[in-house]
Design an enzyme around this catalytic site. Structure first.
Site, PDB file in Angstrom:
ATOM      1  N   GLU A 249       6.913  -9.920  13.075  1.00 15.32           N
ATOM      2  CA  GLU A 249       6.836  -8.418  13.994  1.00 15.32           C
ATOM      3  C   GLU A 249       6.531  -9.078  14.944  1.00 15.32           C
ATOM      4  OE1 GLU A 249       3.788  -6.436  12.168  1.00 15.32           O
ATOM      5  OE2 GLU A 249       5.441  -5.631  10.458  1.00 15.32           O
TER       6      GLU A 249
ATOM      7  N   LYS B  31       4.078   6.080   7.040  1.00 13.32           N
ATOM      8  CA  LYS B  31       4.796   5.267   7.869  1.00 13.32           C
ATOM      9  C   LYS B  31       6.402   6.259   7.544  1.00 13.32           C
ATOM     10  CE  LYS B  31       3.430   0.243   7.033  1.00 13.32           C
ATOM     11  NZ  LYS B  31       3.998  -0.378   5.746  1.00 13.32           N
TER      12      LYS B  31
HETATM   13  P1  PGA Z   1       5.594  -4.189   5.994  1.00 10.10           P
HETATM   14  O1  PGA Z   1       5.145  -4.220   6.384  1.00 10.10           O
HETATM   15  O2  PGA Z   1       6.840  -2.988   6.906  1.00 10.10           O
HETATM   16  O3  PGA Z   1       6.475  -5.564   5.967  1.00 10.10           O
HETATM   17  O4  PGA Z   1       5.815  -3.696   4.584  1.00 10.10           O
HETATM   18  C1  PGA Z   1       3.853  -3.818   7.304  1.00 10.10           C
HETATM   19  C2  PGA Z   1       3.173  -3.189   7.132  1.00 10.10           C
HETATM   20  O5  PGA Z   1       2.539  -3.831   5.850  1.00 10.10           O
HETATM   21  O6  PGA Z   1       2.041  -2.764   7.589  1.00 10.10           O
HETATM   22 ZN    ZN Z   2       0.272  -3.034   5.707  1.00 10.44          ZN
END
Ligand code: PGA
Ligand code: ZN
Length: 428
Positions: free
Chosen positions: A206, A338
């Site tokens: 990231e 998400k």
């Molecule tokens: P991921 O990580 O998109 O790999 O799940 C982001 C998070 O855990 O917040």
């Molecule tokens: Zn997370």
């Protein structure tokens, strides 16, 4: 004349920030307006997330998405053509019923979310409005408080450290642009610190600096040092947010800290995290315990929830029923949102509405596999969520989101508000 009925739904394979295949949907309305959306992908996914449909087999490590693309072009297009893209609730209900499973295991959440989100973009284009205005109307003027990664870790950095995200927030900033300026200085200072230690090895998934540390706590010390080197007072202008992502190394009440060659039980984890919050200016901790440890999560919330934002990601997977369960147990005080954990916009919004009812704060979040798609910025603003987590202050799939928020703040001018410190769950 606007006519928001869907004329055509197309899907194409595009590539995410890890060079993996993903789904892009493109929707054309009867009035020729077009909306497009690219679906992201996680690496440290919760087991109760909606299904990301992958093809398996040899090509691209089994990660191709031809089946999901086929579902968009075939069944979904056939069912939704003629539907009103401006009626998101009805459109999403149609997607949910068409799939017919609790976790989108038939059509794939990557197929359904691409369409759900592309329809929202098409409706916004037809109305001649930015998406956040379509979603939130006139009152949607509050720029979110960003959580920005400085060091990566966990599943995003070959598990070089156990904790996944070492982030900063800027509760002392007066606007979004200033929060980015402060973060830019800290990110740079952190890179220089690593370089001086001979520990600069590029960045993690990231965009946070690669975590070459002897312990998880050394990363915290380095982060505090970076804030000071950049000329700020830790805990005043800037503070620390962590995503422990404990489901990655904790199962059945046992937590294996690989970097430190030791294993803790839930109480050991809670003690360690509480010690960190006493030593370092931490204001938010995500997934401090594992997704299968509701009890540990609740005990940590009891011990620290009055002074700390405690975020459920893998624990809650943007799912309203899991939020109710967590609230009944007294676990967490903030939900990570998400959209691809559920597969439609409406279900993600429903999780946020439920969170609000239950007195939880919220954070709209990107995934570790991202793209140039900036929809989540509009969701955070349009839904009035107040916080946004996108990853680091590097790599264009991350910067695209920060820059989109800057454009919106500039466009709003005098009307722009900034969520600031008040939005953090513990301070309400
Ligand atoms: P991921 O990580 O998109 O790999 O799940 C982001 C998070 O855990 O917040
Ligand atoms: Zn997370």
């Amino acid at each position: 004349m606007t006519d928001t009925r869907i004329r055509r739904i197309h899907a194409r394979r595009v590539w995410d920030s890890r060079g993996r295949p993903t789904v892009e949907a493109e929707i054309t309305l009867h009035d020729a307006s077009v909306g497009r959306a690219i679906v992201p992908a996680g690496a440290s996914t919760g087991t109760r997330e909606a299904l990301e449909l992958r093809d398996g087999g040899a090509a691209f490590g089994g990660l191709d998405v031809q089946r999901a693309l086929g579902h968009v072009r075939g069944e979904i297009a056939a069912a939704l053509c003629g539907h009103d893209a401006a009626d998101q609730v009805a459109l999403d209900r149609c997607l949910i019923e068409l799939d017919g499973t609790p976790a989108k295991t038939r059509l794939g959440a990557n197929a359904t979310l691409a369409v759900s989100l592309a329809a929202a973009h098409a409706a916004a284009a037809s109305a001649g409005l930015p998406l956040y205005r379509l979603l939130g109307g006139e009152p949607a003027t509050t720029l979110p408080l960003p959580q920005i990664q400085i060091f990566g870790g966990g599943a995003h950095a070959g598990r070089r450290v156990d904790v996944q995200d070492f982030m900063v927030v800027c509760p002392g900033a007066t606007n979004f642009a200033q929060a980015l300026e402060w973060t830019a200085e800290v990110y740079r200072a952190a890179g220089q610190l690593m370089q001086r230690r001979g520990a600069l090895h590029g960045v993690a998934d990231e965009g946070g600096w690669w975590p070459d540390f002897d312990s998880n706590e050394q990363a915290l010390q380095t982060l505090v040092q970076a804030i000071e080197d950049a000329g700020y007072v830790p805990g005043e202008q800037l503070a620390i947010a962590l995503d422990v992502a404990a489901s990655e190394f904790g199962h059945g009440g046992r937590y294996r800290l690989a970097l430190e060659s030791r294993e803790l039980d839930a109480d050991g984890m809670i003690e360690m995290l509480l010690r960190w919050t006493e030593r370092y200016p931490i204001v938010s901790i995500e997934d401090p315990l594992a997704e299968d440890d509701l009890d540990g999560f609740a005990r940590f919330t009891q011990a620290a929830g009055h002074k700390l934002q405690i975020v459920g990601d893998d624990l809650l997977v943007s799912h309203a029923p899991l939020l109710r369960e967590a609230a009944a147990a007294g676990a967490a005080n903030c939900v990570l949102l998400k959209p691809n954990q559920r597969g439609t916009l409406s279900e993600t919004l429903h999780a946020w509405q439920t969170a609000r009812e239950l007195g939880y704060a919220g954070i709209v979040s990107a995934r570790s596999g991202e793209s140039e798609d900036t929809s989540i910025v509009h969701l955070a603003l349009g839904w009035g969520v107040g916080q946004l987590k996108v990853g680091a202050f590097a790599r264009s799939e991350r910067m695209a989101k920060w820059n989109e928020a800057l454009r919106i703040e500039e466009h709003l001018g005098e009307r722009a508000r900034f969520a600031g410190a008040g939005v953090l769950g513990w301070s309400r």
